[in-house]
Design a protein around this motif. Structure first.
Motif, mmCIF file in Angstrom:
data_model
loop_
_atom_site.group_PDB
_atom_site.id
_atom_site.type_symbol
_atom_site.label_atom_id
_atom_site.label_comp_id
_atom_site.label_asym_id
_atom_site.label_seq_id
_atom_site.Cartn_x
_atom_site.Cartn_y
_atom_site.Cartn_z
ATOM 1 N N VAL A 1 0.854 -1.034 -0.146
ATOM 2 C CA VAL A 1 0.101 -0.180 -0.034
ATOM 3 C C VAL A 1 1.107 1.306 -0.175
ATOM 4 C CG1 VAL A 1 -1.706 1.090 1.163
ATOM 5 C CG2 VAL A 1 -1.759 -1.260 1.162
ATOM 6 N N ALA A 2 0.826 2.042 -1.097
ATOM 7 C CA ALA A 2 1.478 3.289 -1.137
ATOM 8 C C ALA A 2 0.883 4.466 -1.371
ATOM 9 C CB ALA A 2 2.270 3.017 -2.384
ATOM 10 N N GLY A 3 1.398 5.618 -0.349
ATOM 11 C CA GLY A 3 0.640 6.883 -0.473
ATOM 12 C C GLY A 3 1.482 7.993 0.100
ATOM 13 N N MET B 1 13.343 -4.600 0.081
ATOM 14 C CA MET B 1 12.357 -5.172 1.423
ATOM 15 C C MET B 1 12.409 -6.713 1.571
ATOM 16 S SD MET B 1 9.254 -2.433 0.404
ATOM 17 C CE MET B 1 8.293 -4.103 0.410
ATOM 18 N N THR B 2 11.964 -7.050 2.550
ATOM 19 C CA THR B 2 11.953 -8.380 2.915
ATOM 20 C C THR B 2 11.052 -9.463 2.078
ATOM 21 O OG1 THR B 2 10.499 -8.278 4.677
ATOM 22 C CG2 THR B 2 12.787 -8.440 5.231
ATOM 23 N N ASN B 3 9.976 -8.629 1.490
ATOM 24 C CA ASN B 3 9.042 -9.232 0.622
ATOM 25 C C ASN B 3 9.169 -8.549 -0.792
ATOM 26 O OD1 ASN B 3 7.694 -11.323 2.163
ATOM 27 N ND2 ASN B 3 7.360 -9.442 3.543
ATOM 28 N N PRO B 4 10.139 -8.968 -1.653
ATOM 29 C CA PRO B 4 10.434 -7.919 -2.758
ATOM 30 C C PRO B 4 9.305 -8.109 -3.887
ATOM 31 C CG PRO B 4 11.724 -9.980 -2.933
ATOM 32 C CD PRO B 4 10.971 -10.067 -1.596
ATOM 33 N N GLU B 5 8.385 -8.937 -3.898
ATOM 34 C CA GLU B 5 7.613 -8.875 -5.005
ATOM 35 C C GLU B 5 6.004 -9.048 -4.203
ATOM 36 O OE1 GLU B 5 8.249 -11.578 -7.957
ATOM 37 O OE2 GLU B 5 10.394 -11.414 -7.854
ATOM 38 N N PRO B 6 5.433 -7.869 -4.295
ATOM 39 C CA PRO B 6 4.211 -7.895 -3.700
ATOM 40 C C PRO B 6 3.173 -8.591 -4.589
ATOM 41 C CG PRO B 6 4.646 -5.512 -4.629
ATOM 42 C CD PRO B 6 5.884 -6.469 -4.677
ATOM 43 N N ASP B 7 2.032 -9.173 -3.984
ATOM 44 C CA ASP B 7 1.103 -9.961 -4.724
ATOM 45 C C ASP B 7 0.182 -8.831 -5.429
ATOM 46 O OD1 ASP B 7 1.387 -12.881 -4.271
ATOM 47 O OD2 ASP B 7 1.731 -12.024 -2.215
ATOM 48 N N GLU B 8 -0.053 -7.741 -4.770
ATOM 49 C CA GLU B 8 -1.013 -6.810 -5.086
ATOM 50 C C GLU B 8 -0.457 -5.234 -4.577
ATOM 51 O OE1 GLU B 8 -3.849 -5.406 -7.515
ATOM 52 O OE2 GLU B 8 -4.142 -7.641 -6.700
ATOM 53 N N LEU B 9 -0.835 -4.238 -5.345
ATOM 54 C CA LEU B 9 -0.180 -2.741 -5.060
ATOM 55 C C LEU B 9 -1.773 -2.148 -5.070
ATOM 56 C CD1 LEU B 9 1.679 -0.634 -4.890
ATOM 57 C CD2 LEU B 9 1.654 -0.446 -7.420
ATOM 58 N N VAL B 10 -1.694 -1.177 -3.866
ATOM 59 C CA VAL B 10 -2.918 -0.374 -3.985
ATOM 60 C C VAL B 10 -2.138 1.007 -3.737
ATOM 61 C CG1 VAL B 10 -4.653 0.291 -1.929
ATOM 62 C CG2 VAL B 10 -4.364 -2.077 -2.671
ATOM 63 N N PHE B 11 -2.630 1.942 -4.441
ATOM 64 C CA PHE B 11 -2.117 3.436 -4.306
ATOM 65 C C PHE B 11 -3.426 4.130 -3.432
ATOM 66 C CE2 PHE B 11 0.406 2.376 -7.727
ATOM 67 C CZ PHE B 11 1.764 3.014 -7.201
ATOM 68 N N LEU B 12 -2.747 4.729 -2.528
ATOM 69 C CA LEU B 12 -4.106 5.631 -1.514
ATOM 70 C C LEU B 12 -4.366 6.954 -2.390
ATOM 71 C CD1 LEU B 12 -2.241 5.269 1.961
ATOM 72 C CD2 LEU B 12 -4.083 3.895 1.079
ATOM 73 N N PRO B 13 -5.494 7.343 -2.087
ATOM 74 C CA PRO B 13 -5.981 8.647 -2.704
ATOM 75 C C PRO B 13 -5.058 9.686 -2.017
ATOM 76 C CG PRO B 13 -7.526 7.722 -1.337
ATOM 77 C CD PRO B 13 -6.649 6.636 -1.260
ATOM 78 N N PHE B 14 -5.193 10.763 -2.660
ATOM 79 C CA PHE B 14 -4.243 12.061 -2.040
ATOM 80 C C PHE B 14 -5.212 13.194 -2.381
ATOM 81 C CE2 PHE B 14 -1.160 15.403 -2.097
ATOM 82 C CZ PHE B 14 -0.913 15.353 -0.443
ATOM 83 N N ASP B 15 -5.283 14.102 -1.741
ATOM 84 C CA ASP B 15 -5.687 15.394 -2.117
ATOM 85 C C ASP B 15 -4.810 16.338 -1.324
ATOM 86 O OD1 ASP B 15 -7.447 17.896 -1.476
ATOM 87 O OD2 ASP B 15 -9.047 16.488 -2.077
ATOM 88 N N LEU B 16 -4.505 17.441 -1.655
ATOM 89 C CA LEU B 16 -3.616 18.435 -1.245
ATOM 90 C C LEU B 16 -4.266 19.260 -0.318
ATOM 91 C CD1 LEU B 16 -2.079 19.839 -4.659
ATOM 92 C CD2 LEU B 16 -1.065 18.633 -2.923
ATOM 93 N N ASP B 17 -5.483 19.272 -0.241
ATOM 94 C CA ASP B 17 -6.353 20.131 0.927
ATOM 95 C C ASP B 17 -6.225 19.234 2.048
ATOM 96 O OD1 ASP B 17 -7.979 21.492 2.673
ATOM 97 O OD2 ASP B 17 -9.548 21.697 0.936
ATOM 98 N N PRO B 18 -5.647 19.853 3.426
ATOM 99 C CA PRO B 18 -5.721 18.837 4.554
ATOM 100 C C PRO B 18 -6.991 18.700 5.016
ATOM 101 C CG PRO B 18 -3.956 20.579 4.433
ATOM 102 C CD PRO B 18 -4.658 20.838 3.536
ATOM 103 N N ALA B 19 -7.930 19.447 4.739
ATOM 104 C CA ALA B 19 -9.110 19.384 5.182
ATOM 105 C C ALA B 19 -9.896 18.018 4.613
ATOM 106 C CB ALA B 19 -10.278 20.396 4.840
ATOM 107 N N HIS B 20 -9.452 17.396 3.418
ATOM 108 C CA HIS B 20 -9.826 16.196 2.726
ATOM 109 C C HIS B 20 -9.054 14.906 3.211
ATOM 110 C CE1 HIS B 20 -11.591 19.044 -0.390
ATOM 111 N NE2 HIS B 20 -12.341 19.068 0.630
ATOM 112 N N HIS B 21 -7.986 15.213 3.955
ATOM 113 C CA HIS B 21 -7.158 14.010 4.158
ATOM 114 C C HIS B 21 -7.812 12.919 4.823
ATOM 115 C CE1 HIS B 21 -3.006 16.189 4.079
ATOM 116 N NE2 HIS B 21 -3.658 16.111 2.884
ATOM 117 N N ALA B 22 -8.756 13.035 5.842
ATOM 118 C CA ALA B 22 -9.397 12.055 6.721
ATOM 119 C C ALA B 22 -10.318 11.428 5.632
ATOM 120 C CB ALA B 22 -10.493 12.800 7.969
ATOM 121 N N ALA B 23 -11.195 11.916 4.805
ATOM 122 C CA ALA B 23 -11.898 11.254 3.805
ATOM 123 C C ALA B 23 -11.022 10.398 2.933
ATOM 124 C CB ALA B 23 -13.122 12.333 3.008
ATOM 125 N N ALA B 24 -9.922 11.029 2.493
ATOM 126 C CA ALA B 24 -8.937 10.272 1.520
ATOM 127 C C ALA B 24 -8.425 8.970 2.423
ATOM 128 C CB ALA B 24 -7.911 10.890 1.183
#
Length: 139
Positions: free
Chosen positions: A44-46, A91-114
Motif C-alpha cells: 500500500v503506497a501513498g 524489502m524482505t518481501n520484494p515482490e508484492p502480490d498486489e499494489l494499492v495506491f492511496l488517494p491523495f488530496d492537497l487540501d488537509p481538510a480532505h485527508h481524513a476522507a481520503a
C-alpha cells in the motif's frame, strides 16, 4: 542508499510491525505489518499525510495480528527521490502480490476522507487476497 527494518515491536493489537528506515538519512519510509500466518504480500503506497492516517486505522483493527501474510505501507513522498523500485527490491518481501495506491488530496481538510477511502481499498484487497476475512458491520 539502503534501507532496513528497525524498531521491531508489537503493536497494540499484537501484530508484528517493522519500521522501514532509510539508513542514509534515518527517515521512516513506512511500515511492514506481519500477520501470524504465511500468506500474500500487499503493498500500500501513498503520501505520508494519508498513509499515517491509514496506518492508525489499521492498528485499531483488533484482529490484525491474525492476518495471513504481510501488509507493507510505504510513504511515496519520502521515496520519490530514489525511485520506488529501488526500495521495493530491498524489502524482505520484494515482490508484492498486489499494489494499492492511496488517494491523495492537497487540501488537509480532505485527508481524513481520503484516508478512509484508502483504508477501505486496502481492506477490500486484503479480503480478496485471503489475508483477512470479510468484515460485516452492523446496520
Amino acid at each position: 542508499m539502503s534501507i532496513h527494518l528497525n524498531e521491531r515491536h508489537l503493536a497494540r493489537n499484537a501484530a508484528l510491525v517493522d519500521v522501514i528506515t532509510d539508513t542514509a538519512q534515518g527517515a521512516s519510509l513506512g511500515y511492514e505489518i506481519c500477520g501470524a500466518f504465511a500468506g500474500p504480500t500487499l503493498l500500500v503506497a501513498g503520501h505520508t499525510a494519508i498513509a499515517d492516517l491509514v496506518y492508525d486505522r489499521l492498528m485499531k483493527l483488533p484482529t490484525l495480528a491474525w492476518m495471513h501474510g504481510t501488509l507493507v505501507l510505504l510513504f511515496l513522498d519520502r521515496m520519490e527521490k530514489h525511485g520506488l523500485d529501488f526500495h521495493i527490491t530491498q524489502m524482505t518481501n520484494p515482490e508484492p502480490d498486489e499494489l494499492v495506491f492511496l488517494p491523495f488530496d492537497l487540501d488537509p481538510a480532505h485527508h481524513a476522507a481520503a484516508a478512509q477511502d484508502g483504508f477501505n481499498d486496502a481492506l477490500n484487497v486484503s479480503v480478496r487476497l485471503g489475508m483477512i476475512a470479510a468484515i460485516v458491520l452492523p446496520a
